[in-house]
Design a protein around this motif. Structure first.
Motif, PDB file in Angstrom:
ATOM      1  N   TYR A  57     -52.352  14.401  81.489  1.00  0.00           N
ATOM      2  CA  TYR A  57     -52.105  15.561  82.238  1.00  0.00           C
ATOM      3  C   TYR A  57     -51.358  15.232  83.575  1.00  0.00           C
ATOM      4  O   TYR A  57     -51.618  13.995  84.233  1.00  0.00           O
ATOM      5  N   ARG A  79     -52.795  11.586  75.392  1.00  0.00           N
ATOM      6  CA  ARG A  79     -52.618  12.863  76.045  1.00  0.00           C
ATOM      7  C   ARG A  79     -52.844  12.562  77.661  1.00  0.00           C
ATOM      8  O   ARG A  79     -53.958  12.189  77.999  1.00  0.00           O
ATOM      9  N   ARG A 138     -48.814  18.898  81.085  1.00  0.00           N
ATOM     10  CA  ARG A 138     -49.622  17.892  80.042  1.00  0.00           C
ATOM     11  C   ARG A 138     -48.436  17.242  78.985  1.00  0.00           C
ATOM     12  O   ARG A 138     -47.505  18.020  78.388  1.00  0.00           O
TER      13      ARG A 138
END
Length: 653
Positions: free
Chosen positions: A60, A58, A46
């Motif tokens: 992943y 953010r 992440r």
């Protein structure tokens, strides 16, 4: 995502059954690419961005792109530009990343995570424990991807552009094979449309090696990359059933053979001695012999492929006839020129002057006719070299000949002199140090308009024609401008094991940099005497108490006896390339097939026998170096005879 594809209704969206069949095949390929790999997690990291266009976002990071039902991304592909900081960011250069998180998995289940606050001045620089645990994780079965553990120097090579060829020199455990495979995956992501048209190819040293690596690209979602050995590439022309002596193999693999073949192919062209007379209706058109000679000389001087020149010759003769027609007041067009080129007299002249050449028959004649070879090898090969490659008993035909692998490469070269070999978009060549110059040329023909990734280690060259320098090899490949990158940080082999194996380097590859392993594993090396096969079996039994795969590596001649001993003790074992099931963790590996493979624990039988099995000491030491560096967690060396003196600290080169 898979269910959405499977649920697509295409009954009313295609114009005809052909389009429907094509679309259905594409849907099936997409479903296969989205297959659920139970033990392969979709995300492993992440990134929390601080600023720039991704401020506050953010991401992943995973093996492939994953989106939700609304099409919004849940996981971004590791190859995407936004994922790059996961591999490159550091405290010195955070690349606008505030937090980098690594996830740890056990059997596909999320079991741990670890955070790095790259901009926090109070947090100390440390080695990632999850990263080290992933590198050291026991391995059973085929090679797995390293997408979660790619290091910055590896990532730089992986993401290099498609236009340039890259050569990677790397010692054992530096991850060069993984780098090459991940580079293919990256290029397919960044240039998918182009490479879908031109194709990609991974070339390995043998079929066992290719079986070992074949699951890496599918795990990354890439299913269309072809894999082959050099022998399989060139073996389409003739059936390989024979072998060469080492001296014959060295000469046949020498780049000078390309000039011998070029001369032999061109020798089939004869100088025209008679004019060509073309009859059309009541008119006769004559092209004199001297003009035909000029046409043939011009085609030879252009040095184009034999077949292309042969196809051009009738058109050139026809053009000469059309010039005469125009001078006589006629107005011929292209259809007339094509008709003249198909005229019986023109076709007969072409057959006489520029006859068709069968590449296999040409090489057959070259290797079985001393006079024919002597003419075309004059000034290129000396008499001893010519004698070395001549067949002692010339075969009667191409079909009955016992072609060797080196002969097949010569036929492939001759075939390319006649007609161009199709080029691919990108070729990965692994364990390249063992190729001959003629084999490099064969691979180079497959990427003349594309690029290549060349992987190898000069210290592991074990053939009589092994590569001496990458500059020389890249010249034979046709890519002299390629960048040469060196990987010196070892991640796979423990420090104690690589240091022990590196004692051989001064004696076999002086001047080559020693690999510096980042992994310290006390107790990973055990060297002890053995008294017969029973001690070898006992060492294998002892190693099986550990987790992961076990490789018993021995000189090829020792394999049958060890197989019998293992069977007698009730230890089931596999052959290299068959490691596809966790039910059997022990593999019996002939030393000649060990290159490129890796096992958690290795039991090495009688190093002196491995050295003695090769034609010379230097090659034997290189074979031993390869065998010593296959271990990931532990190496047990058993010797019934004295160890090679080069493994003793006190010896000097």
């Amino acid at each position: 995502m898979r269910e959405d594809v499977e649920a697509m209704d295409i009954r009313d969206v295609t114009a005809n059954w052909v389009n429907a069949a094509v679309l259905q095949k594409q849907i099936e390929a997409r479903v296969a690419a989205l297959a659920d790999l139970r033990h392969t997690p979709l995300f492993f990291g992440r990134l929390d961005y601080l600023e720039t266009a991704q401020e506050g976002q953010r991401f992943y990071v995973g093996r492939r792109h994953v989106h939700d039902a609304d099409g919004d991304p849940m996981v971004v592909d590791w190859r995407a530009p936004v994922s790059r900081p996961f591999y490159r960011a550091s405290r010195k250069d955070p690349m606008h990343i505030g937090l980098r998180r690594r996830f740890g998995y056990t059997g596909g289940d999320l079991t741990a995570y670890e955070d790095e606050h790259l901009t926090d001045p109070d947090e100390q620089e440390r080695t990632s424990r999850l990263l080290q645990a992933e590198i050291e994780r026991p391995r059973v079965g085929p090679m797995r991807d390293i997408v979660a553990t790619i290091q910055p120097e590896q990532d730089e090579i992986v993401r290099s552009g498609l236009a340039g060829t890259v050569c990677v020199q790397g010692g054992p455990g530096t991850g060069k094979t993984a780098v090459g495979l991940h580079r293919v995956a990256y290029l397919l992501y960044a240039h998918r449309e182009r490479l879908a048209r031109t194709g990609t190819l991974v070339i390995g040293p043998n079929r066992s090696f290719l079986h070992y690596i074949e699951q890496v690209l599918p795990a990354l979602g890439e299913l269309e990359v072809r894999q082959a050995t050099v022998d399989e590439l060139v073996g389409t022309h003739v059936e390989v059933r024979g072998t060469d002596t080492a001296p014959a193999g060295v000469v046949k693999g020498d780049a000078r053979m390309a000039e011998v073949l070029r001369r032999a192919v061109r020798s089939y062209v004869t100088v025209p001695a008679e004019p060509v007379v073309v009859v059309r209706g009541s008119r006769r058109w004559r092209v004199p012999a001297y003009e035909l000679q000029q046409i043939v000389t011009e085609l030879l001087d252009r040095d184009i492929r034999y077949g292309a020149a042969r196809d051009a010759l009738p058109q050139r003769i026809a053009h000469a006839v059309l010039v005469r027609m125009e001078q006589a007041g006629e107005a011929p067009d292209d259809r007339v020129q094509d008709a003249v080129a198909r005229n019986a007299a023109v076709k007969a002249a072409v057959k006489e002057v520029w006859p068709p050449v069968d590449p296999a028959k040409l090489v057959l004649r070259l290797l079985s006719d001393p006079a024919f070879l002597a003419v075309h090898a004059d000034g290129v090969l000396d008499p001893e070299e010519q004698a070395a490659i001549l067949w002692a008993k010339p075969p009667r035909s191409v079909r009955s000949a016992r072609w060797s692998a080196a002969d097949a490469v010569l036929v492939d070269e001759a075939a390319d002199l006649v007609s161009r070999t199709p080029s691919l978009g990108h070729v990965v060549l692994d364990e390249a140090q063992d190729l001959s110059p003629m084999q490099y040329r064969a691979v180079g023909r497959r990427c003349t308009t594309g690029s290549a990734t060349v992987l190898g280690d000069l210290a592991q060259g074990t053939t009589p024609w092994a590569t001496r320098s990458w500059a020389e090899a890249l010249a034979h490949l046709g890519k002299p401008e390629a960048a040469v990158e060196e990987l010196t940080a070892g991640f796979r082999v423990p420090r104690e094991v690589i240091a022990y194996a590196s004692r051989l380097l001064p004696h076999m590859s002086p001047g080559l940099a020693e690999v510096r392993s980042v992994r310290e594993s006390p107790g990973s090396l055990d060297v002890r005497p053995a008294d017969g096969d029973a001690d070898v079996v006992a060492a294998c039994t002892e190693s099986l108490r550990h987790q992961g795969s076990i490789g018993l590596i021995a000189a090829d001649a020792r394999v049958p006896a060890l197989a019998e001993a293992l069977a007698g003790a009730g230890l089931v074992h596999l052959a290299p390339g068959d490691e596809t099931t966790p039910d059997c963790r022990l593999t019996l590996v002939p030393a000649s097939l060990a290159k490129g493979l890796e096992y958690d624990h290795v039991v090495l039988d009688d190093p002196a026998a491995i050295v003695a099995a090769e034609p010379d000491e230097r090659t034997g030491l290189r074979r031993l170096y390869v065998a010593l560096t296959r271990a990931v967690s532990g190496l047990t060396v058993l010797h019934s005879a004295a160890l090679p003196p080069q493994l003793c600290k006190s010896t000097t080169p």
